[in-house]
Design a protein around this motif. Sequence first.
Motif, PDB file in Angstrom:
ATOM      1  N   SER A  66       1.959 -10.245  12.296  1.00 60.32           N
ATOM      2  CA  SER A  66       2.567  -8.923  12.154  1.00 60.32           C
ATOM      3  C   SER A  66       1.482  -7.899  11.856  1.00 60.32           C
ATOM      4  CB  SER A  66       3.580  -8.947  11.010  1.00 60.32           C
ATOM      5  OG  SER A  66       4.022  -7.645  10.729  1.00 60.32           O
ATOM      6  N   SER A  67       1.683  -6.683  12.335  1.00 56.12           N
ATOM      7  CA  SER A  67       0.677  -5.640  12.122  1.00 56.12           C
ATOM      8  C   SER A  67       0.680  -5.105  10.698  1.00 56.12           C
ATOM      9  CB  SER A  67       0.907  -4.495  13.104  1.00 56.12           C
ATOM     10  OG  SER A  67       2.229  -4.018  12.979  1.00 56.12           O
ATOM     11  N   VAL A  68       1.612  -5.530   9.844  1.00 58.20           N
ATOM     12  CA  VAL A  68       1.641  -5.048   8.457  1.00 58.20           C
ATOM     13  C   VAL A  68       0.668  -5.801   7.552  1.00 58.20           C
ATOM     14  CG1 VAL A  68       4.016  -4.223   8.606  1.00 58.20           C
ATOM     15  CG2 VAL A  68       3.577  -6.522   7.767  1.00 58.20           C
ATOM     16  N   TRP A  69      -0.069  -6.772   8.097  1.00 49.97           N
ATOM     17  CA  TRP A  69      -1.026  -7.518   7.271  1.00 49.97           C
ATOM     18  C   TRP A  69      -2.055  -6.593   6.652  1.00 49.97           C
ATOM     19  CZ3 TRP A  69      -6.180  -7.269   8.466  1.00 49.97           C
ATOM     20  CH2 TRP A  69      -6.531  -6.913   9.776  1.00 49.97           C
ATOM     21  N   LEU A  70      -2.300  -5.453   7.277  1.00 52.70           N
ATOM     22  CA  LEU A  70      -3.321  -4.544   6.790  1.00 52.70           C
ATOM     23  C   LEU A  70      -2.875  -3.752   5.561  1.00 52.70           C
ATOM     24  CD1 LEU A  70      -6.165  -3.743   7.511  1.00 52.70           C
ATOM     25  CD2 LEU A  70      -5.245  -2.005   9.042  1.00 52.70           C
ATOM     26  N   VAL A  71      -1.583  -3.410   5.498  1.00 54.12           N
ATOM     27  CA  VAL A  71      -1.108  -2.578   4.382  1.00 54.12           C
ATOM     28  C   VAL A  71      -0.461  -3.377   3.260  1.00 54.12           C
ATOM     29  CG1 VAL A  71      -0.799  -0.508   5.780  1.00 54.12           C
ATOM     30  CG2 VAL A  71       1.100  -2.095   5.525  1.00 54.12           C
ATOM     31  N   THR A  72      -0.122  -4.639   3.522  1.00 48.04           N
ATOM     32  CA  THR A  72       0.571  -5.446   2.506  1.00 48.04           C
ATOM     33  C   THR A  72      -0.183  -5.518   1.184  1.00 48.04           C
ATOM     34  OG1 THR A  72       1.657  -6.751   4.220  1.00 48.04           O
ATOM     35  CG2 THR A  72       1.565  -7.701   2.021  1.00 48.04           C
ATOM     36  N   PRO A  73      -1.490  -5.856   1.182  1.00 44.52           N
ATOM     37  CA  PRO A  73      -2.167  -5.943  -0.117  1.00 44.52           C
ATOM     38  C   PRO A  73      -2.242  -4.611  -0.840  1.00 44.52           C
ATOM     39  CG  PRO A  73      -3.710  -6.370   1.683  1.00 44.52           C
ATOM     40  CD  PRO A  73      -2.364  -6.268   2.281  1.00 44.52           C
ATOM     41  N   ILE A  74      -2.347  -3.515  -0.102  1.00 42.13           N
ATOM     42  CA  ILE A  74      -2.463  -2.206  -0.753  1.00 42.13           C
ATOM     43  C   ILE A  74      -1.173  -1.848  -1.470  1.00 42.13           C
ATOM     44  CG2 ILE A  74      -2.744   0.262  -0.280  1.00 42.13           C
ATOM     45  CD1 ILE A  74      -4.789  -0.608   1.856  1.00 42.13           C
ATOM     46  N   VAL A  75      -0.041  -2.127  -0.834  1.00 46.32           N
ATOM     47  CA  VAL A  75       1.249  -1.835  -1.459  1.00 46.32           C
ATOM     48  C   VAL A  75       1.382  -2.575  -2.783  1.00 46.32           C
ATOM     49  CG1 VAL A  75       3.749  -2.148  -1.213  1.00 46.32           C
ATOM     50  CG2 VAL A  75       2.413  -1.296   0.713  1.00 46.32           C
ATOM     51  N   TYR A  76       1.062  -3.862  -2.770  1.00 42.47           N
ATOM     52  CA  TYR A  76       1.225  -4.671  -3.967  1.00 42.47           C
ATOM     53  C   TYR A  76       0.143  -4.409  -5.013  1.00 42.47           C
ATOM     54  CZ  TYR A  76       5.010  -7.390  -1.964  1.00 42.47           C
ATOM     55  OH  TYR A  76       6.215  -7.783  -1.450  1.00 42.47           O
ATOM     56  N   GLU A  77      -1.095  -4.206  -4.567  1.00 46.43           N
ATOM     57  CA  GLU A  77      -2.184  -4.038  -5.534  1.00 46.43           C
ATOM     58  C   GLU A  77      -2.083  -2.712  -6.289  1.00 46.43           C
ATOM     59  OE1 GLU A  77      -5.627  -4.710  -3.160  1.00 46.43           O
ATOM     60  OE2 GLU A  77      -5.168  -6.853  -2.953  1.00 46.43           O
ATOM     61  N   ALA A  78      -1.608  -1.679  -5.623  1.00 53.10           N
ATOM     62  CA  ALA A  78      -1.420  -0.406  -6.323  1.00 53.10           C
ATOM     63  C   ALA A  78      -0.385  -0.567  -7.440  1.00 53.10           C
ATOM     64  CB  ALA A  78      -0.992   0.680  -5.338  1.00 53.10           C
ATOM     65  N   TYR A  79       0.690  -1.279  -7.144  1.00 48.89           N
ATOM     66  CA  TYR A  79       1.705  -1.507  -8.173  1.00 48.89           C
ATOM     67  C   TYR A  79       1.200  -2.459  -9.253  1.00 48.89           C
ATOM     68  CZ  TYR A  79       6.184  -2.303 -10.396  1.00 48.89           C
ATOM     69  OH  TYR A  79       7.195  -2.376 -11.329  1.00 48.89           O
ATOM     70  N   ARG A  80       0.337  -3.401  -8.864  1.00 42.55           N
ATOM     71  CA  ARG A  80      -0.208  -4.348  -9.841  1.00 42.55           C
ATOM     72  C   ARG A  80      -0.985  -3.626 -10.930  1.00 42.55           C
ATOM     73  NH1 ARG A  80      -2.113  -7.739  -6.574  1.00 42.55           N
ATOM     74  NH2 ARG A  80      -0.056  -8.654  -6.638  1.00 42.55           N
ATOM     75  N   ILE A  81      -1.716  -2.600 -10.563  1.00 38.79           N
ATOM     76  CA  ILE A  81      -2.454  -1.822 -11.559  1.00 38.79           C
ATOM     77  C   ILE A  81      -1.481  -1.159 -12.518  1.00 38.79           C
ATOM     78  CG2 ILE A  81      -3.977   0.171 -11.854  1.00 38.79           C
ATOM     79  CD1 ILE A  81      -5.251  -0.718  -9.134  1.00 38.79           C
ATOM     80  N   LEU A  82      -0.369  -0.641 -11.989  1.00 40.02           N
ATOM     81  CA  LEU A  82       0.658  -0.058 -12.866  1.00 40.02           C
ATOM     82  C   LEU A  82       1.277  -1.118 -13.771  1.00 40.02           C
ATOM     83  CD1 LEU A  82       2.447   2.333 -10.340  1.00 40.02           C
ATOM     84  CD2 LEU A  82       0.873   2.957 -12.168  1.00 40.02           C
ATOM     85  N   GLN A  83       1.476  -2.321 -13.246  1.00 36.04           N
ATOM     86  CA  GLN A  83       2.001  -3.417 -14.070  1.00 36.04           C
ATOM     87  C   GLN A  83       1.066  -3.726 -15.240  1.00 36.04           C
ATOM     88  OE1 GLN A  83       2.483  -6.669 -11.224  1.00 36.04           O
ATOM     89  NE2 GLN A  83       4.553  -6.931 -12.000  1.00 36.04           N
ATOM     90  N   LEU A  84      -0.217  -3.797 -14.951  1.00 34.30           N
ATOM     91  CA  LEU A  84      -1.180  -4.116 -16.008  1.00 34.30           C
ATOM     92  C   LEU A  84      -1.300  -2.987 -17.015  1.00 34.30           C
ATOM     93  CD1 LEU A  84      -3.862  -5.848 -13.790  1.00 34.30           C
ATOM     94  CD2 LEU A  84      -2.431  -6.937 -15.528  1.00 34.30           C
ATOM     95  N   MET A  85      -1.206  -1.738 -16.566  1.00 33.92           N
ATOM     96  CA  MET A  85      -1.212  -0.612 -17.506  1.00 33.92           C
ATOM     97  C   MET A  85       0.033  -0.670 -18.390  1.00 33.92           C
ATOM     98  SD  MET A  85      -4.048   0.786 -16.940  1.00 33.92           S
ATOM     99  CE  MET A  85      -3.944   2.315 -17.824  1.00 33.92           C
TER     100      MET A  85
END
Length: 198
Positions: free
Chosen positions: A125-144
């Motif tokens: 799928s062509s979404v392989w490029l944006v998948t980590p960015i979506v989750y990693e941005a939220y991960r930083i909010l989770q850790l904060m």
Amino acid sequence: MAPTLWLPLSAVFIGPNIAGLLSLVGLDCIFNIGATLFLLMADTCARSKGTSSPTRSQVPFLYKLWNLGASLLGFFVPLVILFSSQRGYLQPHLSFISFAVLLGPYLLLLSIQVLTEMLSWHWKSSVWLVTPIVYEAYRILQLMRGLNLGIEVGAPEWALVSIRLLVSWWMWVLSIQLIREAWFAGVNYENRLKQTQV
């Protein structure tokens, strides 16, 4: 995804107990549902008009290796910290429920991200490029959020320092992902231009 970004923690978090942990997991489930819908819509938009098959996108091996390495390191470091705390190597002791409140939702969503990435690679799928960015941005909010909750649950200083190191790690990984996304997008655009000129 919006409620997970501005909903005050005091309205959700009940305390360092099972109910507080479940409320945090529920908050992250709202995000996960939104992220999944976004990725499904992005995949649908990437499909060629008039065909039901998505644009096939080959994922470079080094990209897969980098993503899995970053995720595994981000997954195992908290587990090593938990093991060290339970064995008494880190003092003062951090109870399991406090650890679960601080890093349980983080570990759960990281597991979901790895699964989502592997499925997007498998389906090309062509979404392989944006998948980590979506989750990693939220991960930083989770850790904060974990840093804020660390004060409420009375977490020891070493636990807060560990979470700060995880925030730094994921900020670094996210910045590299953004640079790589721009590079891959540029390469794909050049390839499409060459195909249309031929």
